[in-house]
Design a protein around this motif. Structure first.
Motif, PDB file in Angstrom:
ATOM      1  N   MET A 135     -93.491 -38.899 -48.289  1.00  0.00           N
ATOM      2  CA  MET A 135     -93.129 -37.957 -47.090  1.00  0.00           C
ATOM      3  C   MET A 135     -92.565 -38.840 -46.221  1.00  0.00           C
ATOM      4  SD  MET A 135     -94.900 -35.349 -44.892  1.00  0.00           S
ATOM      5  CE  MET A 135     -95.436 -34.126 -45.808  1.00  0.00           C
ATOM      6  N   HIS A 136     -91.514 -38.474 -45.812  1.00  0.00           N
ATOM      7  CA  HIS A 136     -90.751 -39.390 -44.547  1.00  0.00           C
ATOM      8  C   HIS A 136     -91.434 -39.111 -43.341  1.00  0.00           C
ATOM      9  CE1 HIS A 136     -87.399 -40.820 -41.955  1.00  0.00           C
ATOM     10  NE2 HIS A 136     -87.011 -41.467 -43.001  1.00  0.00           N
ATOM     11  N   PRO A 137     -91.678 -40.204 -42.561  1.00  0.00           N
ATOM     12  CA  PRO A 137     -92.259 -40.041 -41.398  1.00  0.00           C
ATOM     13  C   PRO A 137     -91.788 -38.953 -40.301  1.00  0.00           C
ATOM     14  CG  PRO A 137     -92.029 -42.335 -42.059  1.00  0.00           C
ATOM     15  CD  PRO A 137     -91.438 -41.685 -42.965  1.00  0.00           C
ATOM     16  N   ASP A 138     -90.416 -39.008 -40.345  1.00  0.00           N
ATOM     17  CA  ASP A 138     -89.863 -38.021 -39.420  1.00  0.00           C
ATOM     18  C   ASP A 138     -90.316 -36.553 -39.473  1.00  0.00           C
ATOM     19  OD1 ASP A 138     -88.588 -40.179 -38.082  1.00  0.00           O
ATOM     20  OD2 ASP A 138     -86.545 -39.592 -38.825  1.00  0.00           O
ATOM     21  N   ILE A 139     -90.363 -36.189 -40.765  1.00  0.00           N
ATOM     22  CA  ILE A 139     -90.937 -34.994 -41.230  1.00  0.00           C
ATOM     23  C   ILE A 139     -92.184 -34.591 -40.279  1.00  0.00           C
ATOM     24  CG2 ILE A 139     -91.694 -33.379 -42.901  1.00  0.00           C
ATOM     25  CD1 ILE A 139     -89.806 -34.751 -44.872  1.00  0.00           C
ATOM     26  N   ILE A 140     -93.166 -35.294 -40.272  1.00  0.00           N
ATOM     27  CA  ILE A 140     -94.270 -35.387 -39.442  1.00  0.00           C
ATOM     28  C   ILE A 140     -93.975 -35.139 -38.074  1.00  0.00           C
ATOM     29  CG2 ILE A 140     -96.630 -36.200 -38.810  1.00  0.00           C
ATOM     30  CD1 ILE A 140     -96.546 -37.425 -41.552  1.00  0.00           C
ATOM     31  N   GLY A 141     -93.104 -35.828 -37.692  1.00  0.00           N
ATOM     32  CA  GLY A 141     -92.678 -36.147 -35.983  1.00  0.00           C
ATOM     33  C   GLY A 141     -92.187 -34.491 -35.775  1.00  0.00           C
ATOM     34  N   TRP A 142     -91.282 -33.945 -36.702  1.00  0.00           N
ATOM     35  CA  TRP A 142     -90.491 -32.830 -36.539  1.00  0.00           C
ATOM     36  C   TRP A 142     -91.653 -31.774 -36.367  1.00  0.00           C
ATOM     37  CZ3 TRP A 142     -86.455 -32.987 -34.117  1.00  0.00           C
ATOM     38  CH2 TRP A 142     -85.507 -34.002 -33.981  1.00  0.00           C
ATOM     39  N   GLY A 162     -94.390 -32.060 -12.650  1.00  0.00           N
ATOM     40  CA  GLY A 162     -95.026 -33.305 -13.240  1.00  0.00           C
ATOM     41  C   GLY A 162     -94.435 -33.610 -14.482  1.00  0.00           C
ATOM     42  N   GLN A 163     -94.561 -32.481 -15.382  1.00  0.00           N
ATOM     43  CA  GLN A 163     -93.962 -32.166 -16.842  1.00  0.00           C
ATOM     44  C   GLN A 163     -92.666 -32.751 -16.755  1.00  0.00           C
ATOM     45  OE1 GLN A 163     -94.580 -28.750 -18.958  1.00  0.00           O
ATOM     46  NE2 GLN A 163     -93.330 -29.365 -20.694  1.00  0.00           N
ATOM     47  N   MET A 164     -91.634 -32.288 -15.907  1.00  0.00           N
ATOM     48  CA  MET A 164     -90.210 -32.527 -16.013  1.00  0.00           C
ATOM     49  C   MET A 164     -90.069 -34.096 -15.787  1.00  0.00           C
ATOM     50  SD  MET A 164     -88.390 -29.609 -13.884  1.00  0.00           S
ATOM     51  CE  MET A 164     -89.488 -29.586 -12.734  1.00  0.00           C
ATOM     52  N   VAL A 165     -90.794 -34.704 -14.867  1.00  0.00           N
ATOM     53  CA  VAL A 165     -90.667 -36.127 -14.541  1.00  0.00           C
ATOM     54  C   VAL A 165     -91.115 -37.020 -15.941  1.00  0.00           C
ATOM     55  CG1 VAL A 165     -91.302 -38.098 -13.173  1.00  0.00           C
ATOM     56  CG2 VAL A 165     -90.853 -35.997 -12.183  1.00  0.00           C
ATOM     57  N   ALA A 166     -92.122 -36.475 -16.342  1.00  0.00           N
ATOM     58  CA  ALA A 166     -92.892 -37.181 -17.569  1.00  0.00           C
ATOM     59  C   ALA A 166     -91.792 -37.146 -18.758  1.00  0.00           C
ATOM     60  CB  ALA A 166     -94.164 -36.736 -17.958  1.00  0.00           C
ATOM     61  N   SER A 167     -91.624 -35.768 -18.881  1.00  0.00           N
ATOM     62  CA  SER A 167     -90.349 -35.567 -20.132  1.00  0.00           C
ATOM     63  C   SER A 167     -89.220 -36.444 -20.017  1.00  0.00           C
ATOM     64  CB  SER A 167     -90.410 -34.160 -20.154  1.00  0.00           C
ATOM     65  OG  SER A 167     -91.475 -33.628 -20.590  1.00  0.00           O
ATOM     66  N   ALA A 168     -88.704 -36.506 -18.445  1.00  0.00           N
ATOM     67  CA  ALA A 168     -87.403 -37.116 -18.659  1.00  0.00           C
ATOM     68  C   ALA A 168     -87.584 -38.675 -18.686  1.00  0.00           C
ATOM     69  CB  ALA A 168     -87.112 -37.060 -17.112  1.00  0.00           C
ATOM     70  N   LEU A 169     -88.651 -39.370 -18.293  1.00  0.00           N
ATOM     71  CA  LEU A 169     -89.028 -40.640 -18.519  1.00  0.00           C
ATOM     72  C   LEU A 169     -89.125 -40.825 -20.161  1.00  0.00           C
ATOM     73  CD1 LEU A 169     -91.347 -41.428 -15.344  1.00  0.00           C
ATOM     74  CD2 LEU A 169     -88.972 -42.080 -15.709  1.00  0.00           C
ATOM     75  N   PHE A 170     -90.055 -40.148 -20.507  1.00  0.00           N
ATOM     76  CA  PHE A 170     -90.475 -40.280 -21.876  1.00  0.00           C
ATOM     77  C   PHE A 170     -88.967 -40.238 -22.906  1.00  0.00           C
ATOM     78  CE2 PHE A 170     -94.792 -39.321 -21.707  1.00  0.00           C
ATOM     79  CZ  PHE A 170     -95.372 -40.709 -22.256  1.00  0.00           C
ATOM     80  N   THR A 171     -87.782 -39.342 -22.380  1.00  0.00           N
ATOM     81  CA  THR A 171     -86.686 -39.237 -23.097  1.00  0.00           C
ATOM     82  C   THR A 171     -85.997 -40.718 -23.075  1.00  0.00           C
ATOM     83  OG1 THR A 171     -86.705 -36.883 -22.656  1.00  0.00           O
ATOM     84  CG2 THR A 171     -84.594 -38.063 -23.135  1.00  0.00           C
ATOM     85  N   LEU A 172     -85.925 -40.997 -21.824  1.00  0.00           N
ATOM     86  CA  LEU A 172     -85.337 -42.330 -21.686  1.00  0.00           C
ATOM     87  C   LEU A 172     -86.106 -43.527 -22.477  1.00  0.00           C
ATOM     88  CD1 LEU A 172     -84.676 -42.573 -17.747  1.00  0.00           C
ATOM     89  CD2 LEU A 172     -82.866 -42.220 -19.623  1.00  0.00           C
ATOM     90  N   GLY A 194     -84.971 -40.794 -32.701  1.00  0.00           N
ATOM     91  CA  GLY A 194     -84.321 -39.315 -32.634  1.00  0.00           C
ATOM     92  C   GLY A 194     -85.323 -38.231 -32.448  1.00  0.00           C
ATOM     93  N   VAL A 195     -86.435 -38.251 -33.122  1.00  0.00           N
ATOM     94  CA  VAL A 195     -87.182 -37.349 -33.084  1.00  0.00           C
ATOM     95  C   VAL A 195     -87.987 -37.112 -31.667  1.00  0.00           C
ATOM     96  CG1 VAL A 195     -89.758 -36.695 -33.838  1.00  0.00           C
ATOM     97  CG2 VAL A 195     -88.086 -37.625 -35.579  1.00  0.00           C
ATOM     98  N   PHE A 196     -88.339 -38.207 -31.072  1.00  0.00           N
ATOM     99  CA  PHE A 196     -88.830 -38.322 -29.725  1.00  0.00           C
ATOM    100  C   PHE A 196     -87.947 -37.984 -28.697  1.00  0.00           C
ATOM    101  CE2 PHE A 196     -92.297 -40.879 -31.895  1.00  0.00           C
ATOM    102  CZ  PHE A 196     -93.333 -39.542 -31.728  1.00  0.00           C
ATOM    103  N   VAL A 197     -86.669 -38.281 -28.726  1.00  0.00           N
ATOM    104  CA  VAL A 197     -85.802 -37.817 -27.841  1.00  0.00           C
ATOM    105  C   VAL A 197     -85.397 -36.416 -27.878  1.00  0.00           C
ATOM    106  CG1 VAL A 197     -83.149 -38.025 -27.516  1.00  0.00           C
ATOM    107  CG2 VAL A 197     -84.168 -39.815 -27.859  1.00  0.00           C
ATOM    108  N   VAL A 198     -85.474 -35.664 -29.048  1.00  0.00           N
ATOM    109  CA  VAL A 198     -85.305 -34.276 -29.076  1.00  0.00           C
ATOM    110  C   VAL A 198     -86.776 -33.494 -28.511  1.00  0.00           C
ATOM    111  CG1 VAL A 198     -85.043 -32.138 -30.743  1.00  0.00           C
ATOM    112  CG2 VAL A 198     -83.489 -34.341 -30.832  1.00  0.00           C
ATOM    113  N   THR A 199     -87.798 -34.184 -28.988  1.00  0.00           N
ATOM    114  CA  THR A 199     -89.007 -33.656 -28.524  1.00  0.00           C
ATOM    115  C   THR A 199     -89.171 -33.588 -27.025  1.00  0.00           C
ATOM    116  OG1 THR A 199     -90.135 -34.448 -30.548  1.00  0.00           O
ATOM    117  CG2 THR A 199     -91.486 -33.729 -28.612  1.00  0.00           C
TER     118      THR A 199
END
Length: 92
Positions: free
Chosen positions: A1-8, A41-51, A59-64
């Protein structure tokens, strides 16, 4: 199984859980249950995690993290809307 499938799969579960919680809070008769600070707080954390995810090239974590940012923005809008609709407390 491809690891990205688990991420999605994890992304789907996480976003579905957050959306379900937002619906539950929206339906609550108590508007204070929607915390604007939590969503901020979630917005700030999500923006930083996106960067961070972009820098790693994941790609999985960018979209997430973009989806998490979107749920935080929606939560913030819903919290403001509910708090504006709340009846004012009786004067002392």
């Amino acid at each position: 199984m491809h690891p990205d499938i688990i991420g999605w799969m994890a992304t789907l579960v996480l976003v579905a859980t957050l959306l379900r919680q937002m619906v539950k809070q929206w339906r609550s008769p108590h508007p204070e249950t929607l915390s604007r600070w939590l969503f901020a707080g979630q917005m700030v954390a999500s923006a930083l995690f996106t960067l961070y995810s972009l820098m790693l090239g994941s790609g999985v974590f960018v979209v997430t993290n973009l989806l998490l940012l979107a749920t935080a923005l929606l939560g913030q809008v819903l919290a403001r809307h509910r708090q504006r609709q709340a009846p004012l407390p009786p004067p002392c």
